[in-house]
Design an enzyme around this catalytic site. Structure first.
Site, mmCIF file in Angstrom:
data_model
loop_
_atom_site.group_PDB
_atom_site.id
_atom_site.type_symbol
_atom_site.label_atom_id
_atom_site.label_comp_id
_atom_site.label_asym_id
_atom_site.label_seq_id
_atom_site.Cartn_x
_atom_site.Cartn_y
_atom_site.Cartn_z
ATOM 1 N N ASP A 287 90.363 52.278 77.306
ATOM 2 C CA ASP A 287 91.411 51.295 77.610
ATOM 3 C C ASP A 287 90.874 50.090 78.377
ATOM 4 O O ASP A 287 91.259 48.955 78.130
ATOM 5 C CB ASP A 287 92.551 51.953 78.395
ATOM 6 C CG ASP A 287 93.471 52.735 77.468
ATOM 7 O OD1 ASP A 287 93.435 52.485 76.251
ATOM 8 O OD2 ASP A 287 94.215 53.590 77.965
ATOM 9 N N ASP B 62 99.662 55.621 90.048
ATOM 10 C CA ASP B 62 98.406 54.873 90.089
ATOM 11 C C ASP B 62 98.641 53.383 90.280
ATOM 12 O O ASP B 62 98.110 52.769 91.210
ATOM 13 C CB ASP B 62 97.619 55.055 88.780
ATOM 14 C CG ASP B 62 96.901 56.385 88.713
ATOM 15 O OD1 ASP B 62 97.517 57.406 89.071
ATOM 16 O OD2 ASP B 62 95.739 56.387 88.275
ATOM 17 N N ARG C 16 97.215 48.577 72.962
ATOM 18 C CA ARG C 16 96.573 47.838 74.051
ATOM 19 C C ARG C 16 96.454 46.345 73.782
ATOM 20 O O ARG C 16 96.759 45.539 74.658
ATOM 21 C CB ARG C 16 95.187 48.434 74.358
ATOM 22 C CG ARG C 16 95.224 49.851 74.922
ATOM 23 C CD ARG C 16 96.150 49.994 76.090
ATOM 24 N NE ARG C 16 96.135 51.340 76.647
ATOM 25 C CZ ARG C 16 97.159 51.873 77.297
ATOM 26 N NH1 ARG C 16 98.295 51.199 77.451
ATOM 27 N NH2 ARG C 16 97.079 53.091 77.770
ATOM 28 N N SER D 212 97.473 64.122 81.136
ATOM 29 C CA SER D 212 98.038 62.784 81.212
ATOM 30 C C SER D 212 98.575 62.378 79.848
ATOM 31 O O SER D 212 98.177 62.925 78.820
ATOM 32 C CB SER D 212 96.982 61.778 81.690
ATOM 33 O OG SER D 212 96.039 61.566 80.674
#
Lengths: 400, 400, 400, 400
Positions: C123, C15, C94, C179
């Protein structure tokens, strides 16, 4: 004076047998009630023992079904858990037992209720608040808060001596160095050697669950638990093709299976309502399985904000229909720029909780001022503990 | 392509009249709905004006009774107050108006709903969330969030010029230097000169209440307000011996009397849902009287802990019967020492809020990823303001 | 126009490699930042790959120590857990990664920040709110919310085709049908086959923990974990006599040992901030051990009511020193019987969050009205889901 | 036996004068402490009176400055308000008075503390919990909870007769048909004719405030109140150009001005900590002005979510630095699939609130089991009232 009848919450053990005899010596007639909430007990032997000591009557009340359906199932539905770990096995049983005691008290017109709960624990609070809620005219006899009783029985040895002296049978089995409370939801262990929080509980203590490490099977098993409106409605064993739908059978099956896998042991320190911290070891095999399954489905099914609200409510067991009680008149004064209530009246004589007699400084109105001393002292337990652990609070002084 | 029908929340004022014309220019058929929630308005004139501009139909919906009985009365019962001072006069009216709009949309099979709420306020949120809840297939047209519309109309002068150019009648009365929203519960004032929080609101702003200092009577008056299950059931004027029992009449009477005494003015800064702080001036004469009276009776009537719980719930408007939705199956895995949920399924296809399509990374499922940008940006308004006022947050570093 | 610099949160995967190329095609200069939060990754290979695609610079930021000491340790201290089960492994990482990104942006004077987070997840919110808090002038590029980008790349196959076309290396290893997000605290798994909540996650998914049933040791082991002011200060292995005192080493040791025993797997459905429910599988071996140990000590050490208060605060990450900001003047009007604030001013220009420019209806002041549409739409996700599952809300009608 | 010293919280009134004599009759040496918290009292006369009755010493402690700076100012900062209306005038004064009492007890090595608070009110709780927190070895003498004392003095007439018999001066002024508690923050009125909640309080009751309707000025006045970090830092009279910056002078000025305008009267029913509902009338002129001004500035200055959190904390007076106490060791057992705490130990002997002696079933450890009876009885007051008002709770039965 006519002989008064006492309802005694009787267990068949040493304590309540001595209390039974002690009550008889005080000229009470005693009706013993043994509530069967699923503990493994020889109820017939207990009944014989009480009658032999002198009980006028012994009633064994099987409340297992009500305990599961009216107490445990709603607790699963509500997701009740105390201090994030304790599934409330004893807390839920006490009100259920109390209902059985009160029903007998009503039937036999008894004025007194006696229990063997200690003065340091939560059980006394549970029994007595239930009694006040259900039959407020009942008088409580709590020997373990009676000064003379406590002087006479300063330890287990005094109880044994008293029992032997009065021909009360004492179990040949040596007592465990901890105390136990069992019902269909859990077994709890506390006191004795468990009071040192830094000592690991011995493996031979557990009765409902095997040691998961050494004695549980080496392969997992899967169950499907169905819920309807938050209440467990069926348990299906994927392996054996058994389906249970009756609450008591479902819990019993989950207890056996959970016990077989060693599920549901916890070892915690918790805060008692009376202000003490205590250490307890619990095994709750079926309840642990149900609680986790319900929690999973709930997050899955409910809107996020509804879930948050429910979590707040969980710890607050109030009547959500409260506004039904807000009926009455308010006298409001309007003045330039503001209005304020200046008087108010409930819709009927009994319609509000305000009690002029009770609050009056001139009459007692049923309130016993001396009780406040104990109330304050127990509320101060936490403060005294804080002072013991960290020193006296500092006197506040002007901030700089 | 067939002409599409738009339901426009029309007020008769300059903004929505221009929006009406703007929609017509885009080839929509427009049905104007004027909801009468008690504002003082010449509905006949507004109707004529809209028809003259080109509305296909104008519907005046008198929702005053529903507004009082279904929105205001429950709010009094619940004791709803925002940030401890605001009695939610506009917040309660918007859903009531939305219901009227949706009903018309249903009746005429309209696919679009247009409103004149600004992009910075809470009204847009209220209208649109109501629409999503009641008729989720309705498409929203919000001109004040439309880039082209905003470019074309950068201020009031642009609207006036557009109106004059298109023969839309503009009120001869000069606009007040603030904006107003009125209904039977309150009038709110904001914007314009009120945006400076350190400026006192001018006395000539108030419409429902007299100046309590100079124009209210010099003697107080007492009322008796009766509540039944928390809802106002009668208002009795001790002086004049009048008794009102119909909700609309009760509120109307309290508004007049409260206004006569100058009751219910507040001047506050509040936090909007979209993250801004704004300053508002409100007058809520009858509501203020009712709220204070209900509060007094509630403390009088309810148990202390029930009251505490109710205060918590007050700010959470959730469905308290949530567990009705927790129906389904959970697959539980038992292993030595623990059990855990490993799969779950709701009782029927529509029975849970989990949406595999929606959450999927591979399909859109009705979710528009681009919306998330605006969502984050609006959630960031508070953070940006914090940074503006106090500087950027410091990067956390290892504590010493 | 001078070329603008973009900081790209780069992972080395398909990605963000395609996003890198896509940004270069738009004439940006791109600096790739790989934050090392403990994921098992070949950082050297990733660096080479990015440079080959055309990145101007690649920076590998080792933030493991900060992640443990500034994020994970305080979370253990606070007892942070989301919806009663999730230990926030990704949520904590994050902000830590964002700090690294912002620092590079500051150093290189970049005006743009790009990330590869999807438009449906949390996210994007985490990255962007951090950026707004730390460097509010940074502009965000979120390709997965860009309409053209989403059209061009409708699935993994489009990405692979684009990569092959542009000479971007594609891993020969077939992608897992889910994922993964890994760091030193946990690995999370979601999407793909996990999206069906009624499917059990496959055993081969787990990377940090062995199957506790078949591959964990048959004997338990005891550790002593020491806490100082709520922060882990040492871990002692009773068997092997090893003592760890550095945070990173402690967590690493607990991860290995916990993984060896198969500890810390959960399989849950959770509510995302953007309104969706999603299913996630997590393994958090060391964190699970620490959380349980801290919880036990906390109940042991704290006063009951302090504990209750802390549980309330846990979910509210606010600045407890808030009153430091309440400085300013209030103009108060006294009138017979009441006083009220009529104007207010903060102590200095930047001293309060009220922003006249921002709230003004006449100027934009940095607020983009168009964002409100997305804000409302995302807030409506929960309402739309409710309607989908249970039908449209009923229009409220007069109660009987 | 040496004579023991008692510190008596003395007011100069009839009750505490009789208690002084009663203590002397029991052979105590009595040191009277009059705390000056701003009540209008002839302290010299009270001192003479006590010495004449036989007090060994009389100490007048002027704690007004500390009361304002250490109690009232922080309460304004925190926005403390009880049940949404009561500004806690008496609740804040009691701890301040207690500190003065304890300091004297320390100085003179007294073992006893006596107070004249009734057995039905909150004051007894406040005095005694403060004593337990500050000097836990102090013994409390609470005559109004002493059975013999209560028998001897069943009403005011008994006190007057006792006073006359022992040459204690009785005020010629007839007693008001209510009781009064005054300090610099407020005056409270309760008991007597106020016990009927549906009777309007007579106008001649108020002492700090004029009748706003008939005796307040006809023109409003504006003040500017400045706050610094939430604490009032100056009051400026816009009309007269006076500026006050000392806390005591600020409050005094606001009391006079507020009283002049008739501000701060409330008439409420409230819930006492001991479970009763009571009706109180309060006047708090300066406090009401300060509270409203602070509230306005706070909403203006604070972020929305910080404000929400602060509102939650407001009712919870806990030590926010709680984690400082979470220091110790936990023994954790790892088994396949889970870990759990099995033992724990605080960092040093006094480092945790767990008390093995206290919780032990075998030793008393300072806990008096008899206190639990009073604790339960007082906790049951609310339940008994519920039963009185609405009938006994129904026994739960199986749901259908």
């Amino acid at each position: 004076m006519a002989t008064e009848t006492v309802i005694l919450a009787y267990s068949g053990g040493l304590d309540t047998s001595c209390i039974l005899k002690w009550l008889l010596d005080k000229q009470y007639e005693v009706i013993c009630v043994l509530a069967d909430v699923g503990q493994k007990e020889d109820f017939t032997a207990a009944e014989k023992k009480a009658l032999k000591i002198g009980a006028k009557k012994v009633i064994v009340a099987d409340v297992k079904q009500s305990f599961v359906e009216d107490y445990i199932w709603p607790a699963v539905q509500m997701g009740l858990v105390y201090e994030e770990r304790y599934l409330l096995g004893t807390s839920l049983a006490r009100p259920c037992i109390s209902v059985a005691l009160i029903e007998v008290a009503r039937e036999y017109g008894a004025k007194y209720l006696a229990h063997g709960a200690t003065g340091k624990g939560n059980d006394q609070v549970r029994f007595e608040l239930c009694a006040y809620a259900l039959k407020p005219d009942l008088k409580i006899i709590a020997p373990w808060r009676d000064v003379k009783f406590c002087c006479q029985f300063q330890g287990r040895q005094d109880l044994i001596a008293y029992a032997q002296q009065h021909g009360i049978e004492v179990s040949a089995k040596p007592a465990t160095p901890w105390s136990t409370d069992a019902n269909i939801l859990h077994i709890s262990y506390e006191s004795g050697i468990l009071e040192d929080p830094n000592t690991v509980a011995p493996e031979n203590l557990y009765q409902m669950t095997v040691d998961p490490m050494t004695r549980a099977p080496c392969n997992p098993i899967r169950l499907v638990i169905q819920f309807d409106r938050g209440l467990p409605s069926s348990v299906e064993d994927l392996a054996g093709r058994r389906v249970y739908t009756k609450p008591l059978e479902m819990l019993d099956f989950l207890n056996r299976l959970g016990g077989f896998y060693g599920i549901g042991r916890i070892d915690i320190v918790e805060n008692r309502f009376v202000g003490l911290k205590s250490r307890g070891v619990y095994e709750t095999p079926g309840g642990t399985i149900l609680f986790a399954a319900h929690q999973d489905l709930e997050v899955f099914a409910l809107d996020r904000e509804v879930l948050r609200t429910k979590q707040v409510l969980r710890d607050r067991m109030a009547d959500y229909l409260a506004e039904q009680r807000v009926s009455g008149k308010v006298t409001v004064e309007l003045a330039p720029g503001y209005s304020r209530a200046v008087a108010r009246k409930a819709s009927n004589n009994v319609g509000a909780l305000y009690n002029e007699q009770l609050v009056s400084m001139d009459v007692h109105g049923g309130y016993v001022p001396q009780d406040a001393g104990g109330f304050i002292a127990i509320n101060a337990v936490r403060i005294r503990e804080h002072v013991r652990a960290f020193g006296a609070y500092e006197v506040p002084t002007k901030k700089n």
